[in-house]
Each structure stands twice: as C-alpha cells, then as structure tokens.
Design an enzyme around this catalytic site. Structure first.
Site, PDB file in Angstrom:
ATOM      1  N   PRO A  49      -3.713   3.069   4.259  1.00  6.76           N
ATOM      2  CA  PRO A  49      -3.477   1.731   3.709  1.00  6.76           C
ATOM      3  C   PRO A  49      -4.728   0.864   3.580  1.00  6.76           C
ATOM      4  O   PRO A  49      -4.875  -0.126   4.282  1.00  6.76           O
ATOM      5  CB  PRO A  49      -2.480   1.131   4.684  1.00  6.76           C
ATOM      6  CG  PRO A  49      -2.802   1.782   5.989  1.00  6.76           C
ATOM      7  CD  PRO A  49      -3.328   3.143   5.684  1.00  6.76           C
ATOM      8  N   CYS A  50      -5.604   1.202   2.663  1.00  3.27           N
ATOM      9  CA  CYS A  50      -6.800   0.386   2.510  1.00  3.27           C
ATOM     10  C   CYS A  50      -6.453  -0.969   1.891  1.00  3.27           C
ATOM     11  O   CYS A  50      -7.264  -1.882   1.914  1.00  3.27           O
ATOM     12  CB  CYS A  50      -7.885   1.102   1.720  1.00  3.27           C
ATOM     13  SG  CYS A  50      -7.373   1.674   0.122  1.00  3.27           S
ATOM     14  N   HIS A  51      -5.221  -1.099   1.378  1.00  4.11           N
ATOM     15  CA  HIS A  51      -4.819  -2.413   0.858  1.00  4.11           C
ATOM     16  C   HIS A  51      -4.610  -3.423   1.988  1.00  4.11           C
ATOM     17  O   HIS A  51      -4.462  -4.605   1.726  1.00  4.11           O
ATOM     18  CB  HIS A  51      -3.536  -2.281   0.029  1.00  4.11           C
ATOM     19  CG  HIS A  51      -2.384  -1.688   0.771  1.00  4.11           C
ATOM     20  ND1 HIS A  51      -2.208  -0.326   0.915  1.00  4.11           N
ATOM     21  CD2 HIS A  51      -1.353  -2.256   1.437  1.00  4.11           C
ATOM     22  CE1 HIS A  51      -1.106  -0.093   1.618  1.00  4.11           C
ATOM     23  NE2 HIS A  51      -0.575  -1.252   1.965  1.00  4.11           N
TER      24      HIS A  51
END
Length: 188
Positions: free
Chosen positions: A156-158
């Site tokens: 989850p780089c968001h």
DNA sequence: GAGACCAGCAGGG
DNA sequence: CCCTGCTGGTCTC
C-alpha cells in the site's frame, strides 16, 4: 479482502525475474488493472504485479513488456480473474493468505514489508516509515524503494503521504485519494 | 569505485 | 515561492 485490517499477506522473495508471468486486464471498482501472477515456491498464483491502466490496454501491456523483458508473458484471463475475484470481493470474513512474489534487494523488501504493516486507511510519512524500520536517516532511500513497488494496492504505497501535505502518487493523486477514502470508510 | 539519480526534509531567505 | 545542505540505496558506467 485486501483491505481487511490484517490481511494475511505473504511476501515471497524472487531470486531472478520469473520465467513465466500469467496476466490479465480486469475491471475493479477503482478502474481497470493489469494483474500478473507467477509460480513461487508452494504458491502457484503468487501476485507479482498490479498496474493501473492509465491510457489504453495497449500502452499498459507495453509497460509490462518493458518492465519484464526476460519473462515469458502469457495472457490467462480465467485464472487471474478468479484470484482477483477473491481479492476484491467485499467479504471481510475471507482471510485467506495473499501470496505476493517480489523481486528486489533486501533493503527494498524490508521497506515493502514495513508498508504492509500499515493498517488499512492509516497513513504515514516517509520519515515515520524510516523510523519504524529503525533507519531514521534513510528517508530518501526508503522513498526510492517505495517508488519501485510493482504491486499497487496490495503493497500500500498509497498510504504514504509526504510531510508537507503533497499527495503525489505514481498512478495519480485522485486515485490515491479514492483508495484512502475507501479504506477509511471501512474503518467504522 | 565514482557520480548521478530520487515520490524527503528542514532551514533560510 | 525557490534555493541549499544533508541524507542513503541503487544504477550506470
């Protein structure tokens, strides 16, 4: 189920680029994605990449070939779709293991592992992530590794926001916002 | 091994 | 706002 509070994500390091990637383009509530899977260890369907389709399917497939020049690419709508169905279904009860195959250095793998440790909807800054890894000075290196993430959504780089409030995202800031809004709406 | 490249950050003007 | 120094892993010679 990827958005469960504690999805059982299992990171499988790859030594070399995979020989064969089975892929398909499919629709999700966040838009069309390209998803690829490989055989990795005991997992036949380990997810190795998720890209969002930004322009056209053709452009996205071109990206795929450029990124994985050494791998044979085989379109396999049926089996990819069936994995994706489970992944994106609105079923919090389903907590099957999600195997993800990743290719990267030890440092990159530890950054991705730290990202997975973030809760759904929770955000943190690059420096907080670096601190969490016990490497408070390696902020820029961490950012570098975050950017190399191949598996959107699942890694989850968001959930990373920069300290000055900017919401840059490889796949566009509006998509980032959608993902975060969706995740926090589930928190209740 | 040198030097460039980065989705960082804080500080100063 | 723009510029600067500091930072560390990776990539390309």
């Amino acid at each position: 189920m990827w958005f469960n509070e504690k999805p059982r994500i299992c990171l499988i390091p790859l030594e070399n680029p995979p020989e064969l990637i089975r892929f398909s383009i499919l629709a999700t509530k966040f838009g069309r994605i390209l998803m690829g899977m490989v055989n990795a260890g005991q997992h036949e369907d380990a997810i190795c990449l998720i890209y969002f389709v930004e322009k056209s399917d053709k452009e996205t497939l071109k990206e795929l070939r450029q990124r994985w020049p050494k791998s044979e690419l085989l379109q396999d709508d049926k089996s990819v779709q069936s994995v994706a169905d489970k992944l994106f279904e609105d079923n919090k009860e389903n907590n099957d293991v999600i195997p993800i195959a990743i290719l990267g250095t030890e440092f990159q793998q530890s950054v991705w592992a730290a990202l997975i440790g973030l809760k759904s909807g929770e955000t943190c800054t690059y420096s907080q992530l670096a601190e969490r890894m016990g490497r408070p000075n390696a902020v820029r290196a961490v950012a570098n590794a975050v950017a190399k993430n191949e598996v959107a959504i699942l890694i989850p780089c968001h959930r990373i926001v920069s300290q000055n409030g900017a919401t840059k995202y490889h796949w566009g800031s509006s998509l980032k916002q959608q993902l975060l809004t969706f995740e926090s709406s589930l928190a209740n």
